[in-house]
Design a protein around this motif. Structure first.
Motif, PDB file in Angstrom:
ATOM      1  N   ASP A  28       6.382   0.461  -0.239  1.00 35.67           N
ATOM      2  CA  ASP A  28       6.486   0.799  -0.849  1.00 35.67           C
ATOM      3  C   ASP A  28       7.786  -0.414  -1.667  1.00 35.67           C
ATOM      4  O   ASP A  28       8.153  -1.532  -1.459  1.00 35.67           O
ATOM      5  CB  ASP A  28       8.018   1.566  -0.215  1.00 35.67           C
ATOM      6  CG  ASP A  28       9.098   2.402  -1.160  1.00 35.67           C
ATOM      7  OD1 ASP A  28       9.785   2.153  -2.288  1.00 35.67           O
ATOM      8  OD2 ASP A  28      10.629   1.899  -0.059  1.00 35.67           O
ATOM      9  N   ASN A  59       8.950  -5.564  -0.647  1.00 36.58           N
ATOM     10  CA  ASN A  59       8.319  -4.007  -0.177  1.00 36.58           C
ATOM     11  C   ASN A  59       8.947  -3.729   1.282  1.00 36.58           C
ATOM     12  O   ASN A  59       9.401  -4.570   1.825  1.00 36.58           O
ATOM     13  CB  ASN A  59       6.823  -4.779   0.228  1.00 36.58           C
ATOM     14  CG  ASN A  59       5.700  -3.921   1.148  1.00 36.58           C
ATOM     15  OD1 ASN A  59       6.370  -3.118   1.060  1.00 36.58           O
ATOM     16  ND2 ASN A  59       4.380  -4.197   1.381  1.00 36.58           N
ATOM     17  N   ASP A 139       2.028   3.750  -3.580  1.00 39.40           N
ATOM     18  CA  ASP A 139       3.370   3.537  -3.477  1.00 39.40           C
ATOM     19  C   ASP A 139       4.326   4.926  -2.246  1.00 39.40           C
ATOM     20  O   ASP A 139       3.835   5.850  -3.160  1.00 39.40           O
ATOM     21  CB  ASP A 139       4.021   2.838  -4.309  1.00 39.40           C
ATOM     22  CG  ASP A 139       5.239   2.505  -4.417  1.00 39.40           C
ATOM     23  OD1 ASP A 139       6.297   3.027  -2.975  1.00 39.40           O
ATOM     24  OD2 ASP A 139       5.636   1.420  -4.425  1.00 39.40           O
ATOM     25  N   ASN A 145      10.761   2.556  -8.536  1.00 35.79           N
ATOM     26  CA  ASN A 145       9.690   1.130  -8.741  1.00 35.79           C
ATOM     27  C   ASN A 145      10.688   1.093 -10.545  1.00 35.79           C
ATOM     28  O   ASN A 145       9.729  -0.110 -11.086  1.00 35.79           O
ATOM     29  CB  ASN A 145       8.365   2.135  -9.774  1.00 35.79           C
ATOM     30  CG  ASN A 145       8.066   2.300  -7.844  1.00 35.79           C
ATOM     31  OD1 ASN A 145       8.307   2.146  -6.731  1.00 35.79           O
ATOM     32  ND2 ASN A 145       7.410   2.826  -7.617  1.00 35.79           N
TER      33      ASN A 145
END
Length: 169
Positions: A28, A59, A139, A145
């Motif tokens: 992620d 992350n 992801d 994002n």
């Protein structure tokens, strides 16, 4: 038990059930950005001023993120230029931050230093849009994002005047 030669006096123990927990494994990558003013605040004046744009790629997942590429789109007004850049990992070539590996639970940063010339027109907007472009893994959260940051460059208009007055002698 499906078959036997003898009589089973206790049929309550002929089967068993086991429960297993499946843990979610994934990456992620979260992007966050901010402008850091050096000095604070950036105001147009007689000399160059500098503004740092800091992009953090974290992350938040349980697996490492590899071969990460982030696109960084800078919109700079007249008189504002990229002075320098540095990254804690990967390679930055305008407009792409690539070859990035982010271990689970860690953060990497990209710092872009902008030089603001005193001739830059006041009230112009500097904006940066950063977006996760690709990575080798999936992801698990696409909602974090993209990061957008903007900053207005302000100018100061100082006027001096002289007045002559009669001096009593």
């Amino acid at each position: 038990i499906t078959a036997l030669n003898e009589t089973d006096d206790n049929t309550t123990n002929d089967s068993t059930t086991e429960t297993s927990t499946v843990l979610s494994v994934g990456t992620d990558v979260e992007l966050s950005a901010e402008f850091v003013e050096v000095p604070t605040p950036v105001v147009l004046g007689p000399g160059m001023e500098y503004l740092n744009y800091v992009l953090s790629a974290s992350n938040l997942g349980t697996a490492d993120a590899t071969n990460v590429t982030i696109l960084v789109n800078l919109t700079l007004p007249t008189g504002v230029t990229v002075d320098s850049h540095s990254a804690t990992a990967g390679t930055y070539v305008p407009i792409t931050w690539s070859n990035l590996s982010i271990a689970s639970g860690t953060t990497e940063t990209l710092t872009i230093t902008l030089a603001i010339d005193p001739t830059a027109s006041g009230e112009d907007m500097i904006s940066v849009t950063s977006a996760l472009n690709l990575l080798d893994e999936t992801d698990t959260n696409a909602n974090n994002n993209v990061s957008i940051a903007s900053r207005t460059v302000s100018s100061i208009d100082v006027a001096l005047s002289m007045m002559e007055s009669a001096d009593p002698v």
